[in-house]
Design a protein around this motif. Structure first.
Motif, mmCIF file in Angstrom:
data_model
loop_
_atom_site.group_PDB
_atom_site.id
_atom_site.type_symbol
_atom_site.label_atom_id
_atom_site.label_comp_id
_atom_site.label_asym_id
_atom_site.label_seq_id
_atom_site.Cartn_x
_atom_site.Cartn_y
_atom_site.Cartn_z
ATOM 1 N N ALA A 160 58.264 62.094 27.099
ATOM 2 C CA ALA A 160 57.088 62.667 26.990
ATOM 3 C C ALA A 160 57.319 64.227 27.237
ATOM 4 N N ALA A 161 56.739 64.999 26.758
ATOM 5 C CA ALA A 161 56.496 66.572 26.894
ATOM 6 C C ALA A 161 55.978 66.712 28.256
ATOM 7 N N ASP A 162 56.346 67.559 29.000
ATOM 8 C CA ASP A 162 56.047 68.142 30.437
ATOM 9 C C ASP A 162 54.314 68.367 30.298
ATOM 10 N N ALA A 163 53.734 68.083 31.452
ATOM 11 C CA ALA A 163 52.180 68.264 31.513
ATOM 12 C C ALA A 163 51.883 68.846 32.699
ATOM 13 N N GLU A 164 50.899 69.893 33.032
ATOM 14 C CA GLU A 164 50.088 70.293 33.894
ATOM 15 C C GLU A 164 48.843 69.464 34.475
ATOM 16 N N VAL A 165 48.993 69.275 35.742
ATOM 17 C CA VAL A 165 47.985 68.495 36.373
ATOM 18 C C VAL A 165 47.421 69.329 37.545
ATOM 19 N N THR A 166 46.398 69.066 38.326
ATOM 20 C CA THR A 166 46.109 69.740 39.561
ATOM 21 C C THR A 166 45.890 68.406 40.651
ATOM 22 N N PHE A 167 46.181 68.784 41.722
ATOM 23 C CA PHE A 167 46.298 67.928 42.763
ATOM 24 C C PHE A 167 45.538 68.408 44.146
ATOM 25 N N THR A 168 44.685 67.513 44.663
ATOM 26 C CA THR A 168 44.160 67.818 45.858
ATOM 27 C C THR A 168 44.480 66.695 46.832
ATOM 28 N N VAL A 169 45.102 66.993 48.209
ATOM 29 C CA VAL A 169 45.768 66.022 49.126
ATOM 30 C C VAL A 169 44.863 65.994 50.415
ATOM 31 N N SER A 170 44.346 64.850 50.762
ATOM 32 C CA SER A 170 43.823 64.519 52.159
ATOM 33 C C SER A 170 45.004 63.716 52.917
ATOM 34 N N ASN A 171 44.989 64.241 54.062
ATOM 35 C CA ASN A 171 45.981 63.855 55.064
ATOM 36 C C ASN A 171 45.250 63.276 56.385
ATOM 37 N N GLN A 172 44.869 61.895 56.278
ATOM 38 C CA GLN A 172 44.280 61.455 57.446
ATOM 39 C C GLN A 172 42.855 62.162 57.762
ATOM 40 N N GLY A 173 42.084 62.352 56.772
ATOM 41 C CA GLY A 173 40.711 63.002 56.908
ATOM 42 C C GLY A 173 40.693 64.471 56.910
ATOM 43 N N PHE A 195 44.168 56.695 45.502
ATOM 44 C CA PHE A 195 44.493 57.657 44.698
ATOM 45 C C PHE A 195 43.443 57.672 43.410
ATOM 46 N N PHE A 196 43.077 58.919 43.008
ATOM 47 C CA PHE A 196 41.998 58.969 42.048
ATOM 48 C C PHE A 196 42.776 59.794 40.705
ATOM 49 N N LYS A 197 42.019 59.712 39.819
ATOM 50 C CA LYS A 197 42.358 60.512 38.540
ATOM 51 C C LYS A 197 41.028 60.540 37.780
ATOM 52 N N ASN A 198 40.736 62.063 37.681
ATOM 53 C CA ASN A 198 39.379 62.244 37.111
ATOM 54 C C ASN A 198 38.112 61.532 37.673
ATOM 55 N N GLY A 199 38.056 61.334 38.836
ATOM 56 C CA GLY A 199 37.049 60.682 39.624
ATOM 57 C C GLY A 199 37.161 59.194 39.577
ATOM 58 N N GLY A 210 45.959 68.445 32.152
ATOM 59 C CA GLY A 210 44.394 68.871 32.402
ATOM 60 C C GLY A 210 44.088 67.685 33.516
ATOM 61 N N ASP A 211 44.536 66.779 33.641
ATOM 62 C CA ASP A 211 44.255 65.713 34.646
ATOM 63 C C ASP A 211 43.966 66.194 35.966
ATOM 64 N N VAL A 212 42.787 65.756 36.759
ATOM 65 C CA VAL A 212 42.507 66.217 37.977
ATOM 66 C C VAL A 212 42.713 65.108 39.085
ATOM 67 N N LEU A 213 43.659 65.232 39.989
ATOM 68 C CA LEU A 213 44.120 64.142 40.575
ATOM 69 C C LEU A 213 43.874 64.372 42.249
ATOM 70 N N TYR A 214 43.604 63.093 42.916
ATOM 71 C CA TYR A 214 43.212 63.197 44.331
ATOM 72 C C TYR A 214 44.092 62.282 45.078
ATOM 73 N N SER A 215 44.844 62.613 46.083
ATOM 74 C CA SER A 215 45.491 61.679 46.859
ATOM 75 C C SER A 215 45.100 61.485 48.190
ATOM 76 N N SER A 216 45.099 60.463 49.014
ATOM 77 C CA SER A 216 44.739 60.378 50.369
ATOM 78 C C SER A 216 45.661 59.504 51.247
ATOM 79 N N VAL A 217 46.077 60.098 52.372
ATOM 80 C CA VAL A 217 46.705 59.190 53.303
ATOM 81 C C VAL A 217 45.529 58.867 54.243
#
Length: 479
Positions: A79-92, A161-165, A179-186
């Motif tokens: 697959a071709a490379d893709a640009e996504v955005t990440f927000t990370v929460s580390n224990q609150g 883990f979330f993707k686009n809500g 273009g996916d908006v990703l969110y990860s949480s410890v």
């Protein structure tokens, strides 16, 4: 009652399978001088060639593959490379990148590591840690969709883990795209695995200095997140992210409806976030039989990026915005091959500003354009990246001989995309071959002869192949 049973069953299934879920946030070298001169000449010759990719050079040395067996299919195109955005929460708390900046809406380039034709959430997490985590790729670990380490943290409190809500399933089977908006949480809750996923009603806001504005916080338990279960988050502290920590704004907390009124008296960019717990019904899986009880559930860090202007207006005029945009860069500081990309971003930014309606939309368009231009590296930044490659050497280099052959091995380094092996028979000229792997077998060597081997890595980050340092030279006698 049915909803409570459904949520309890969902949590039980999560814990039994230990699958990590995550809510997606909508919201010694031969030194003869003559030989060295020969090496330099051959290296220059190699670099002057058409710079065909390492994979193609490697393929040229391999035999033609056998015909496909009946029922066998051709290999999948990566697959071709893709640009996504990440927000990370580390224990609150919003996580900090290795340079100390906040991990909010950070751009990540996802690559098809296993070349299966699909970009996965797992591959996005690998790229995220490689680019931003203080411990690099080792800060993340997963197997068959089970995440065992995130942002350098191993915890039984698990992850979300979330993707686009939308809450994901297993990270290896969740596909991502441009273009996916990703969110990860410890997560923080080590007793009931009941952290709440929370988000403000807006994720970006522009306001004038000393102007009051409102934000509303809502959420639900992350492990069993459902859109229809979202409710107001009351009584939690509201503050800003500063130097990797949560700093409460005076005594600000959310009201019963999850709302809070804020005012900033200094211009700048503020990462408004929240900290606290929500009282909720949880299932205690630490006892048998499991019990349902009420507990305080920690929240995952939400964020709203607030830009405060010092001129008493929400945004400049379109003319001023375009002047700011076109004056934000010096094209002479960029390499020629990025000029088209740079100017394209400027043109697109001007068009977006002209299409904006309200002053706030004008400012938002300007901010987006400036962010995209800022992501394009200058010549100085590219040179720094290239020098980092040049300064990197090879470790754990060894040579093992066989019958008329020798296998060269070394430790893989993420700064390189390929490796160049140089070898020669004593008294002869150096020869070169390349590979993208961490070892290479050199065949058709002469029995009983002494050979010299060395290896270095290379990368082609910006239209030019950059080589790292040569390893120490290893001397062997072929059997």
């Amino acid at each position: 009652m049915k909803k409570k049973m459904a949520r309890t069953l969902a949590v039980l299934m999560c814990l039994m399978t230990a699958v990590a879920f995550m809510p997606t946030f909508a919201f010694a070298e031969d030194g003869a001088a003559a030989e060295e001169e020969s090496v330099q000449q051959q290296e220059q010759s190699v670099e002057a060639q058409a710079e065909e990719p390492a994979a193609e050079k490697e393929a040229a040395n391999e035999q033609t593959p056998a015909p496909l067996a009946e029922g066998e299919s051709q290999a999948t195109e990566p697959a071709a490379d893709a640009e996504v955005t990440f927000t990370v929460s580390n224990q609150g708390v919003l996580a900090a990148a290795k340079d100390g900046s906040v991990m909010v809406n950070r751009s990540v380039t996802v690559k098809d590591i296993d070349a299966d034709g699909v970009l996965s959430y797992d591959e996005a997490l690998v790229a995220l840690h490689k680019e931003y985590c203080n411990s690099g790729e080792t800060g993340y670990s997963a197997s068959s969709g089970w995440v065992t380490k995130l942002w350098g943290v191993e915890t039984k409190a698990s992850y979300c883990f979330f993707k686009n809500g939308v809450l994901t399933t297993t990270v290896d089977s969740e596909a991502v795209e441009e273009g996916d908006v990703l969110y990860s949480s410890v997560n923080s809750d080590k007793n009931y695995w009941a952290d709440w996923f929370t988000a403000f009603d807006v994720q970006k806001k522009s306001v004038a200095m000393n102007t009051e504005f409102s934000l509303t916080l809502k959420g639900a338990q992350g492990m069993t997140y459902q859109p229809d279960s979202v409710q107001a988050v009351a009584g939690v502290k509201i503050g800003i992210w500063e130097d990797g920590k949560f700093q409460q704004i005076s005594d600000k907390t959310t009201g019963e409806n999850g709302a809070v009124e804020l005012t900033f008296n200094k211009p700048g960019t503020y990462y408004v976030t929240a900290s606290g717990t929500v009282e909720d019904t949880v299932t205690d899986w630490n006892v048998y039989p499991a019990e349902t009880k009420t507990a305080d559930c920690p929240i995952m860090a939400p964020v709203c990026v607030v830009t405060v202007h010092d001129d008493g207006t929400v945004a400049p005029s379109k003319v001023d915005a375009i002047k700011t945009l076109t004056g934000s860069y010096d094209i002479s500081k960029y390499r020629s091959f990025v000029h088209v990309t740079l100017l394209s971003q400027v043109i697109a930014g001007v068009a977006e500003i002209n299409a904006a309606g309200t002053p706030e939309e004008v400012n938002s368009a300007l901010e987006n354009a400036l962010e995209k231009i800022g992501a394009i590296k200058t010549d100085a930044q590219m040179t720094a990246d290239e020098n980092a490659v040049r300064a990197t050497g090879i470790s754990s280099f060894s040579v093992k001989t066989g019958k008329r052959k020798a296998t060269v091995k070394w430790s893989r380094n993420s700064k390189f995309s390929g490796y160049q092996i140089s070898y020669k028979q004593a008294g002869k000229s150096w020869k070169y071959t390349t590979t993208s792997s961490y070892y290479k077998t050199i065949k058709s060597l002469k029995k009983g002869k002494k050979y010299y081997f060395k290896v270095r890595g290379y990368k082609k980050p910006y239209n030019k192949t950059i080589y790292g340092k040569w390893s120490a030279t290893r001397t062997v006698r072929v059997r």
